[in-house]
Design a protein around this motif. Structure first.
Motif, mmCIF file in Angstrom:
data_model
loop_
_atom_site.group_PDB
_atom_site.id
_atom_site.type_symbol
_atom_site.label_atom_id
_atom_site.label_comp_id
_atom_site.label_asym_id
_atom_site.label_seq_id
_atom_site.Cartn_x
_atom_site.Cartn_y
_atom_site.Cartn_z
ATOM 1 N N THR A 184 -6.508 -30.019 -21.846
ATOM 2 C CA THR A 184 -6.128 -28.727 -22.425
ATOM 3 C C THR A 184 -7.348 -27.826 -22.572
ATOM 4 O O THR A 184 -7.313 -26.637 -22.248
ATOM 5 C CB THR A 184 -5.447 -28.927 -23.788
ATOM 6 O OG1 THR A 184 -4.272 -29.722 -23.617
ATOM 7 C CG2 THR A 184 -5.070 -27.594 -24.408
ATOM 8 N N VAL A 185 -8.439 -28.405 -23.056
ATOM 9 C CA VAL A 185 -9.675 -27.632 -23.218
ATOM 10 C C VAL A 185 -10.156 -27.124 -21.860
ATOM 11 O O VAL A 185 -10.517 -25.937 -21.711
ATOM 12 C CB VAL A 185 -10.756 -28.489 -23.890
ATOM 13 C CG1 VAL A 185 -12.070 -27.712 -23.987
ATOM 14 C CG2 VAL A 185 -10.301 -28.947 -25.276
ATOM 15 N N LYS A 186 -10.151 -27.989 -20.863
ATOM 16 C CA LYS A 186 -10.605 -27.594 -19.530
ATOM 17 C C LYS A 186 -9.708 -26.520 -18.928
ATOM 18 O O LYS A 186 -10.197 -25.596 -18.254
ATOM 19 C CB LYS A 186 -10.657 -28.819 -18.624
ATOM 20 C CG LYS A 186 -11.771 -29.804 -18.986
ATOM 21 C CD LYS A 186 -11.766 -31.014 -18.064
ATOM 22 C CE LYS A 186 -12.885 -31.988 -18.437
ATOM 23 N NZ LYS A 186 -12.867 -33.206 -17.586
ATOM 24 N N ALA A 187 -8.408 -26.615 -19.158
ATOM 25 C CA ALA A 187 -7.478 -25.617 -18.620
ATOM 26 C C ALA A 187 -7.732 -24.246 -19.252
ATOM 27 O O ALA A 187 -7.676 -23.215 -18.557
ATOM 28 C CB ALA A 187 -6.040 -26.056 -18.864
ATOM 29 N N LEU A 188 -8.013 -24.234 -20.546
ATOM 30 C CA LEU A 188 -8.337 -22.961 -21.204
ATOM 31 C C LEU A 188 -9.647 -22.391 -20.689
ATOM 32 O O LEU A 188 -9.766 -21.189 -20.428
ATOM 33 C CB LEU A 188 -8.409 -23.160 -22.718
ATOM 34 C CG LEU A 188 -7.072 -23.294 -23.459
ATOM 35 C CD1 LEU A 188 -7.293 -23.777 -24.892
ATOM 36 C CD2 LEU A 188 -6.328 -21.959 -23.459
ATOM 37 N N GLU A 189 -10.636 -23.241 -20.522
ATOM 38 C CA GLU A 189 -11.927 -22.778 -20.005
ATOM 39 C C GLU A 189 -11.790 -22.277 -18.577
ATOM 40 O O GLU A 189 -12.451 -21.307 -18.184
ATOM 41 C CB GLU A 189 -12.943 -23.915 -20.092
ATOM 42 C CG GLU A 189 -13.339 -24.235 -21.529
ATOM 43 C CD GLU A 189 -14.260 -25.442 -21.654
ATOM 44 O OE1 GLU A 189 -14.963 -25.549 -22.669
ATOM 45 O OE2 GLU A 189 -14.259 -26.288 -20.722
ATOM 46 N N ALA A 190 -10.904 -22.890 -17.805
ATOM 47 C CA ALA A 190 -10.676 -22.434 -16.431
ATOM 48 C C ALA A 190 -10.058 -21.039 -16.402
ATOM 49 O O ALA A 190 -10.279 -20.264 -15.455
ATOM 50 C CB ALA A 190 -9.771 -23.428 -15.696
ATOM 51 N N LYS A 191 -9.300 -20.693 -17.442
ATOM 52 C CA LYS A 191 -8.733 -19.348 -17.542
ATOM 53 C C LYS A 191 -9.778 -18.325 -17.984
ATOM 54 O O LYS A 191 -9.525 -17.123 -17.935
ATOM 55 C CB LYS A 191 -7.577 -19.339 -18.557
ATOM 56 C CG LYS A 191 -6.314 -20.064 -18.113
ATOM 57 C CD LYS A 191 -5.279 -20.020 -19.235
ATOM 58 C CE LYS A 191 -3.993 -20.716 -18.839
ATOM 59 N NZ LYS A 191 -3.240 -19.929 -17.830
ATOM 60 N N GLY A 192 -10.934 -18.819 -18.470
ATOM 61 C CA GLY A 192 -11.985 -17.925 -18.931
ATOM 62 C C GLY A 192 -12.202 -17.923 -20.430
ATOM 63 O O GLY A 192 -13.008 -17.137 -20.940
ATOM 64 N N HIS A 193 -11.518 -18.802 -21.157
ATOM 65 C CA HIS A 193 -11.678 -18.849 -22.611
ATOM 66 C C HIS A 193 -13.006 -19.486 -22.985
ATOM 67 O O HIS A 193 -13.426 -20.484 -22.377
ATOM 68 C CB HIS A 193 -10.537 -19.658 -23.249
ATOM 69 C CG HIS A 193 -9.226 -18.942 -23.290
ATOM 70 N ND1 HIS A 193 -8.804 -18.241 -24.381
ATOM 71 C CD2 HIS A 193 -8.255 -18.796 -22.338
ATOM 72 C CE1 HIS A 193 -7.612 -17.700 -24.135
ATOM 73 N NE2 HIS A 193 -7.263 -18.026 -22.893
ATOM 74 N N ASN A 194 -13.648 -18.916 -23.977
ATOM 75 C CA ASN A 194 -14.846 -19.512 -24.569
ATOM 76 C C ASN A 194 -14.366 -20.377 -25.736
ATOM 77 O O ASN A 194 -14.147 -19.891 -26.843
ATOM 78 C CB ASN A 194 -15.799 -18.424 -25.061
ATOM 79 C CG ASN A 194 -17.141 -18.977 -25.487
ATOM 80 O OD1 ASN A 194 -17.298 -20.177 -25.675
ATOM 81 N ND2 ASN A 194 -18.114 -18.097 -25.656
ATOM 82 N N VAL A 195 -14.167 -21.659 -25.469
ATOM 83 C CA VAL A 195 -13.545 -22.563 -26.435
ATOM 84 C C VAL A 195 -14.603 -23.154 -27.361
ATOM 85 O O VAL A 195 -15.656 -23.609 -26.906
ATOM 86 C CB VAL A 195 -12.781 -23.699 -25.717
ATOM 87 C CG1 VAL A 195 -12.203 -24.680 -26.730
ATOM 88 C CG2 VAL A 195 -11.680 -23.111 -24.835
#
Length: 597
Positions: free
Chosen positions: A552-563
């Protein structure tokens, strides 16, 4: 003069009680076995009850509310008793030295009572600016007398009790007085927070009470007694809020605040005596989850939570996120988190610019509901795309012409929450606070004073000279994220849910989580509370540490999110109506329980 006023107030109170309380007090308070709650994560089962329920962050406080209800008290009576016990057993979070927002449902209508602290008459917008014009750091402002606002919770509860109480006012103080005199066991959470705090030991009264002679916090299980607080509570029980806000106790507060060696404050006896709670119009809006429409009722400004939650939901409903289910492992998906956090960025941008004390700040376009207009929220939703906005700007509701500067980001902390439904179906959602853990670290007669003025913007204006809505002004109430919430079935008017949480600005996300989890995903209250926390304050995408799988974290980061993964210690206490009664949940991140019959 003060003694005369006390006697007169006592006489009047006695007359009122005789006239208004037809049911005599039947409380025979028994000190319960005192469990040692965890300061970490402890799974909670959820509790089903048939006629009434009390959900609070500490077992002793829950039990006090339970015994008041068993004695024939109302939900409001129970809330008063719970608050007084929390002052003793959860001093890091709330107490008679702080403030609160209260939502009350009397079976027919919803009322909102504002017991928020106020700035002293001598305070001004430069309160937290250093001589060079730069804002103080948070702790520079918080520790000491400078940050202390005029406490409002006791006078507010007194006002509401006069309208909705059943048992005599004095009866409601018996549990806290008994526990203060006989002692209570230090919990793991209190011990952990005492050990971690860097400032409380600097106050001689607090150091002598919370720590041993070597400066170590009292161990878990140590029986801690507070006879000074017991005496203060006896005074309030006999004479009402006057015993706190006038006379010797008030003088002690003033002396403590004004005599701090390095960071004195401005409170006077006149500030304390003139404090008045506000009865406000609840902020209610519709939320459709076909085939039902729910009515969500929260606290209006100076509360920011109800507006922000309503904006997040209204924006989210205009995105594909509205229809997304939980993942196969029962967690929010990366796609849903993307839409949620984008909606949150937009809501927090508006919050930073527009929300403040309505006695000082005009709402945009002439009404706070302009920020919840369906057309406005649909327009805001169109800003959301496949990539995150990172940081976004506030919107401009139609007809708005206000030159305000957004409030710069700064920390928010603290609070505790109380949810109660009584046997008549009347309900209380009470969020109560002294702000940062242990407030201003100033102890007076057995209780701690708030640091609530740090909820104002430390920076009063921007580089162009535009004022921040939430700047310090004399007599003003600071903006708050406290979000006591009541939910109703719009078609029937039936109460569906009572809830709230501590957590500073993240309160908004914690309440949004349980609302979306129960109403959209069909979770029971405990399951919704147990979900990992998430959110955004218009910067990073925040996820509770170890709450989400790496995918989930990687998918958000792939969208451009700074998690950023971090501790997000909510303290949700909530009750939902179910067939045959109620189901209550309490946060596994705290030590609370639910009790009821």
């Amino acid at each position: 003069m003060w003694i005369f006023r006390i006697k007169l107030a006592t006489l009047l109170l006695t007359v009122l009680l005789v006239a208004c309380n037809t049911q005599p007090a039947r409380l025979n308070y028994t000190v319960p076995v005192q469990p040692e709650g965890s300061s970490g994560y402890t799974e909670k089962p959820g509790w089903q009850t048939a006629t009434f329920a009390v959900a609070v962050a500490n077992p002793l406080a829950t039990d006090a509310g339970y015994q008041i209800l068993k004695a024939g008290g109302s939900a409001l009576d129970a809330a008063v008793a719970v608050q007084m016990v929390l002052t003793l057993v959860e001093p890091q979070s709330s107490g008679i030295g702080g403030g609160a927002f209260l939502m009350y449902f009397d079976g027919e209508s919803v009322e909102a009572y504002d017991g928020r602290e106020t700035a002293p008459a001598a305070a001004n917008e430069d309160l937290f600016l250093k001589p060079d014009g730069k804002p103080m750091s948070f702790m520079e402002g918080a520790v000491g007398g400078r940050s202390v606002g005029v406490p409002g919770v006791v006078r507010m509860l007194e006002q509401v009790h006069q309208q909705h109480g059943k048992l005599p006012w004095a009866t409601l103080f018996e549990p806290a007085i008994r526990l203060a005199e006989q002692g209570f066991k230090v919990s793991a959470r209190l011990n952990t927070m005492l050990a971690a705090d860097r400032y409380l030991r600097q106050d001689p009264e607090a150091a002598a009470y919370f720590y041993d002679s070597n400066g170590q916090p009292w161990p878990v299980g140590h029986v801690l007694r507070n006879p000074e607080l017991a005496r203060v509570l006896r005074g309030i029980a006999m004479h009402g809020s006057m015993a706190l806000l006038e006379g010797p106790v008030a003088q002690s507060i003033v002396d403590k605040v004004r005599s701090h060696v390095t960071n004195p404050g401005e409170i006077t006896l006149a500030d304390l005596a003139r404090y008045q709670p506000r009865k406000r119009e609840p902020l209610c809006h519709d939320h459709a989850v076909p085939p039902k429409v729910y009515r969500l009722c929260g606290f209006p400004p100076p509360g920011s939570g109800a507006i922000a939650i309503g904006q997040i939901f209204g924006i989210l409903q205009n995105t594909p996120g509205a229809a997304l289910p939980l993942s196969s492992d029962g967690l929010p998906t990366a796609d849903w988190l993307h839409f949620y956090t984008e909606a949150a960025r937009l809501a927090f941008a508006d919050r930073a610019k527009y929300v403040g004390d309505p006695d000082f700040v005009a709402p945009p376009a002439g009404a706070w509901m302009s920020l919840l207009s369906p057309g406005y929220l649909a327009g805001r939703a169109r800003l959301i795309g496949d990539r995150p906005m990172k940081v976004t700007r506030p919107g401009q509701p139609e007809g708005m012409r206000i030159n305000l500067a957004p409030m710069p980001d700064q920390p928010e902390y603290g609070t505790s929450h109380i949810s109660i439904v009584d046997a008549q179906g009347h309900a209380v959602a009470l969020t109560t606070t002294i702000e940062n853990a242990f407030g201003s670290r100033q102890m007076v007669r057995g209780f701690l004073l708030n640091n609530e003025l740090t909820d104002f913007s430390f920076t009063p204006r921007d580089a162009q000279g535009n004022f921040v809505a939430n700047r310090v002004q004399p007599g003003k109430r600071p903006r708050s994220s406290m979000s006591p919430t009541l939910v109703f079935d719009k078609a029937t008017g039936q109460l569906v849910m009572v809830g709230g949480s501590p957590g500073g600005a993240f309160i908004i996300h914690y309440i949004a989580k349980i609302l979306w989890g129960t109403l959209h995903w069909g979770l029971n209250m405990q399951q919704a509370i147990d979900l990992p926390n998430f959110g955004s304050a218009n910067s990073f995408t925040l996820l509770e540490e170890k709450g989400f799988p790496a995918a989930t974290v990687k998918a958000l980061e792939a969208k451009g999110h700074n998690v950023q993964e971090m501790d997000m210690t909510s303290g949700l206490q909530a009750i939902q109506r179910i067939p045959g009664g109620y189901f209550g949940g309490t946060d596994p991140r705290r030590e609370g329980v639910v009790m009821g019959d």
